[in-house]
Design a protein around this motif. Structure first.
Motif, mmCIF file in Angstrom:
data_model
loop_
_atom_site.group_PDB
_atom_site.id
_atom_site.type_symbol
_atom_site.label_atom_id
_atom_site.label_comp_id
_atom_site.label_asym_id
_atom_site.label_seq_id
_atom_site.Cartn_x
_atom_site.Cartn_y
_atom_site.Cartn_z
ATOM 1 N N UNK A 249 13.891 95.051 57.531
ATOM 2 C CA UNK A 249 13.307 94.671 56.956
ATOM 3 C C UNK A 249 13.542 93.766 55.764
ATOM 4 N N UNK A 250 13.047 92.640 55.363
ATOM 5 C CA UNK A 250 13.948 91.363 54.661
ATOM 6 C C UNK A 250 13.901 91.343 53.824
ATOM 7 N N UNK A 251 13.082 92.491 52.881
ATOM 8 C CA UNK A 251 12.792 92.450 51.701
ATOM 9 C C UNK A 251 14.148 93.790 51.277
ATOM 10 N N UNK A 252 15.004 94.315 51.873
ATOM 11 C CA UNK A 252 16.544 95.046 51.582
ATOM 12 C C UNK A 252 17.214 93.845 51.958
ATOM 13 N N UNK A 253 17.728 93.702 50.942
ATOM 14 C CA UNK A 253 19.237 92.755 50.072
ATOM 15 C C UNK A 253 20.532 93.140 51.001
ATOM 16 N N UNK A 254 21.317 94.868 50.324
ATOM 17 C CA UNK A 254 21.650 95.453 50.950
ATOM 18 C C UNK A 254 21.421 96.938 50.525
ATOM 19 N N UNK A 255 22.390 97.881 51.468
ATOM 20 C CA UNK A 255 22.021 99.028 51.376
ATOM 21 C C UNK A 255 23.084 99.718 52.478
ATOM 22 N N UNK A 256 23.312 100.805 50.984
ATOM 23 C CA UNK A 256 24.928 101.161 50.764
ATOM 24 C C UNK A 256 24.931 102.532 50.900
ATOM 25 N N UNK A 257 25.955 102.940 51.876
ATOM 26 C CA UNK A 257 26.297 104.569 52.161
ATOM 27 C C UNK A 257 26.364 104.826 50.606
ATOM 28 N N UNK B 177 24.012 112.609 45.314
ATOM 29 C CA UNK B 177 22.635 113.394 45.930
ATOM 30 C C UNK B 177 22.594 112.715 46.558
ATOM 31 N N UNK B 178 21.599 110.802 46.859
ATOM 32 C CA UNK B 178 21.407 109.940 47.434
ATOM 33 C C UNK B 178 22.681 109.873 48.864
ATOM 34 N N UNK B 179 21.718 109.820 50.183
ATOM 35 C CA UNK B 179 21.883 108.874 51.218
ATOM 36 C C UNK B 179 22.359 107.803 51.142
ATOM 37 N N UNK B 180 21.641 106.681 50.847
ATOM 38 C CA UNK B 180 21.836 105.439 50.571
ATOM 39 C C UNK B 180 21.047 104.450 49.141
ATOM 40 N N UNK B 181 21.491 103.193 48.938
ATOM 41 C CA UNK B 181 21.423 102.993 48.029
ATOM 42 C C UNK B 181 21.037 101.439 48.459
ATOM 43 N N UNK B 182 19.877 101.170 48.088
ATOM 44 C CA UNK B 182 19.120 99.582 48.202
ATOM 45 C C UNK B 182 18.840 98.875 47.724
ATOM 46 N N UNK B 183 19.497 97.676 47.593
ATOM 47 C CA UNK B 183 18.933 96.612 46.868
ATOM 48 C C UNK B 183 18.253 95.800 47.406
ATOM 49 N N UNK B 184 16.427 95.513 46.439
ATOM 50 C CA UNK B 184 15.212 95.155 46.989
ATOM 51 C C UNK B 184 14.805 94.049 46.146
ATOM 52 N N UNK B 185 13.965 92.501 47.038
ATOM 53 C CA UNK B 185 13.868 91.994 46.051
ATOM 54 C C UNK B 185 12.847 91.949 46.813
ATOM 55 N N UNK B 186 11.200 91.794 46.276
ATOM 56 C CA UNK B 186 10.213 91.038 46.232
ATOM 57 C C UNK B 186 9.303 91.006 45.604
#
Length: 151
Positions: A90-98, A102-111
């Protein structure tokens, strides 16, 4: 004891500020000969301290004006490899962190705009096992940097 001396620190700081300087000019700025500088660069790359050189692109110039952080959650462990494989494409996802909590992952997204974010979230929620998301849209950014300070 730190693995970096003052010359390494100056070199890394200078490269993060402007990695396009010619080696002779960079060596002069930090006070070492070009050959010494070249040896240090090779060593830092071999050690994985320098992982690459990249152009920083302006999101505004590319009309990628919407920045969001998306929390993603699920309860079944087998969801993670499916999720990570999907996110990798997914090109929109700049970063993906475990992450913890209460959440599994946090993503930085740019669109480009909210409609693109909506479509992105629909694609994300269609990944098998993804149960919930929480999206935070960024209104403005007061600081964003990739600059790291070695210990």
């Amino acid at each position: 004891m730190s693995q970096f001396d003052d010359i390494d620190r100056k070199l890394l700081a200078s490269l993060q500020e402007n990695d396009r300087l010619p080696l002779a000019e960079l060596g002069k700025a930090i006070g070492v000969a070009t050959s010494t500088l070249n040896d240090r660069l090779k060593r830092l790359m071999r050690q994985g301290v320098i992982s690459g050189f990249h152009a920083r692109l302006s999101p505004d110039a590319l009309d990628l004006n919407l920045l969001a952080f998306v929390y993603v959650g699920w309860s079944e462990p087998q969801t993670e490899p499916v999720f990570l494989a999907a996110v990798a494409g997914m090109p929109a996802v700049l970063e993906c962190h475990h992450v913890t909590g209460e959440w599994n992952h946090l993503m930085k997204v740019r669109v480009r705009r909210t409609q693109d974010l909506e479509a992105f979230l629909a694609t994300l929620k269609a990944i098998e096992g993804v149960q919930r998301t929480h999206t935070v849209i960024v209104l403005s950014t007061s600081k964003e940097t990739m600059t790291l300070q070695p210990a």
